[in-house]
Design an enzyme around this catalytic site. Structure first.
Site, short mmCIF file in Angstrom:
data_model
loop_
_atom_site.label_atom_id
_atom_site.label_comp_id
_atom_site.label_asym_id
_atom_site.label_seq_id
_atom_site.Cartn_x
_atom_site.Cartn_y
_atom_site.Cartn_z
N HIS A 90 -6.34 0.56 -1.04
CA HIS A 90 -6.65 -0.82 -0.67
C HIS A 90 -7.84 -1.40 -1.44
O HIS A 90 -8.35 -2.45 -1.07
CB HIS A 90 -6.92 -0.91 0.84
CG HIS A 90 -5.73 -0.57 1.67
ND1 HIS A 90 -5.46 0.72 2.09
CD2 HIS A 90 -4.70 -1.33 2.13
CE1 HIS A 90 -4.34 0.73 2.79
NE2 HIS A 90 -3.86 -0.49 2.83
N ASP A 145 -7.38 6.04 -0.69
CA ASP A 145 -7.11 4.74 -0.07
C ASP A 145 -6.65 3.75 -1.14
O ASP A 145 -7.39 3.46 -2.07
CB ASP A 145 -8.38 4.23 0.61
CG ASP A 145 -8.15 2.96 1.40
OD1 ASP A 145 -7.06 2.38 1.30
OD2 ASP A 145 -9.08 2.54 2.13
N CYS A 182 0.82 -1.22 0.00
CA CYS A 182 0.00 0.00 0.00
C CYS A 182 0.85 1.27 0.00
O CYS A 182 0.52 2.25 -0.66
CB CYS A 182 -0.97 0.00 1.17
SG CYS A 182 -0.24 -0.27 2.79
#
Length: 416
Positions: free
Chosen positions: A300, A298, A96
């Site tokens: 993810h 984000d 990430c």
């Protein structure tokens, strides 16, 4: 340079995360452990189908074999598969921060080639430079800022493949990879000891270009990005566009409230690229703030693997946010962060220095970082980094440069 030898990945369908917007948690091309056993095809069957089965065996299934130094015989034909394919099949759980680094760098490249006011519009024809930027971040080990190249370069920072990166490590990786990217021709400066040295930055950005280079090359082919990203842009004569990254630690276990106002001021600066950070083992790309909340992308969300098409174009739908960004309380931020700024011209950097002195460094104690004019006399002499003289390309190039770089010191704790 610590860690094990970097593995070699093969190209295969997988998952990817967008470097220009949200996305993340992503699949890499499958490693040997995830490969399927190819079906057995008899020589008779191959002949009956006019050789079609033989061709399918070779083109569709040969890449699924584990890599080996020994010759492989299939239907009377010898094949050689390079050894070393032992990499992970996914970057979920560890990639990430690398994806966030890709997002920050991609924003810098957009500012460099398309301008800070450029905006993406769905189904609208984009400039050629835009497609070239996308090519830099494809999930292929021959693309200069791919997850593969970043992970392999991280070995030189003491991070094994599959190990989670922090903001400082990603900054060091981007600095080193940029040396091989002549098309974008960025000067990447990563501050040390929480200190930005104006003299060193100007020395680096005023250095003559490494090479006049040849053309970028056909976008139809997948040659190594280190060979194809030659400098044809010719922007900002006398000044290499600057990507300035400032790794910081704004507390011990939690962010010190005394830094909050200065941290928020960074997002107001016209040179801002946001910040890398998040929570332990959970990275985000912060792009702004609203009150006492940070706005972030984000990485993810799993995306479908994207490769360039035969005409060299890239389907860019998953490279951009299709939903509103997320928000989090600024006090929930982990104290380990990295600020990013882009200065296309020298006047942009001069303006950044003025704003930093006026708005960010106005406090006399517990400053986030220091901005000094001259190189500290107790530091080693500053030598602008240059591309190492190596003759190989692609992943072999990265693996051969492990001992060409010295490890950078980790940032120090600013407050108690």
């Amino acid at each position: 340079m610590g860690g094990q030898a970097a593995p070699s990945w093969r190209r295969a369908p997988g998952k990817r995360s967008p470097p220009l917007g949200g996305g993340g948690g992503l699949q890499l091309p499958a490693g040997p452990a995830a490969r399927l056993r190819p079906p057995v095809v008899s020589a008779a069957g191959a002949e009956e189908n006019g050789g079609g089965a033989r061709r399918r065996m070779e083109s569709d299934f040969l890449e699924e074999f584990p890599e080996t130094d020994e010759p492989v015989w299939i239907l009377g034909k010898q094949h050689h598969l390079k050894a070393g394919g032992t990499g992970p099949s996914s970057d979920a759980g560890w990639g990430c921060m690398l994806r966030c680094g890709q997002m920050m760098l991609a924003q810098a490249l957009i500012c460099r080639h398309l301008g800070r006011d450029w905006q993406w519009e769905k189904h609208r024809r984009q400039p050629e430079e835009y497609q070239k930027i996308l090519q830099c971040f494809l999930d292929r080990k021959d693309c200069c800022y791919s997850i593969h190249q970043m992970a392999q370069m991280g070995v030189g920072e003491g991070k094994s493949i599959g190990e989670w990166f922090g903001p400082n490590t990603v900054a060091q990786v981007l600095k080193k990879l940029a040396l091989f990217d002549e098309w974008n021709s960025l000067a990447v400066y990563v501050s040390m000891d929480n200190t930005v040295v104006i003299e060193d930055i100007k020395k680096m950005c005023r250095s003559p270009p490494q090479s006049s280079g040849a053309a970028y090359g056909s976008t139809h082919s997948h040659r190594s990005a280190f060979g194809r990203n030659k400098n044809t842009a010719g922007f900002c004569s006398g000044w290499k566009p600057l990507l300035l990254i400032i790794p910081l630690r704004l507390g011990i276990n939690h962010i010190n409230p005394i830094y909050i106002d200065a941290f928020k001021e960074c997002f107001k600066m016209p040179q801002s690229l946001g910040a890398l950070g998040g929570k332990p083992n959970n990275a985000y790309y912060f792009i702004g703030f609203l009150g006492n909340e940070l706005i972030y992308l984000d990485p993810h969300t799993t995306q479908i693997f994207v490769d360039s098409e035969e005409n060299g174009m890239v389907d860019d739908q998953s490279f951009h946010c299709q939903q509103a960004p997320h928000r989090m309380k600024i006090m929930n931020l982990d104290p380990s962060v990295a600020l990013g700024f882009f200065c296309k011209e020298e006047k942009d950097f001069d303006n950044w220095c003025s704003l930093a002195q006026k708005e960010i460094l106005k406090q006399q104690s517990l400053r986030m970082f220091e901005l000094v004019q001259k190189h500290p006399p107790h530091w080693p002499p500053f030598i602008p980094p240059t591309k190492p003289e190596v003759t190989t390309t692609g992943a072999e190039l990265i693996e051969s440069t492990d001992k060409l770089f010295e490890l950078e010191e980790e940032f120090e704790i600013l407050s108690v």
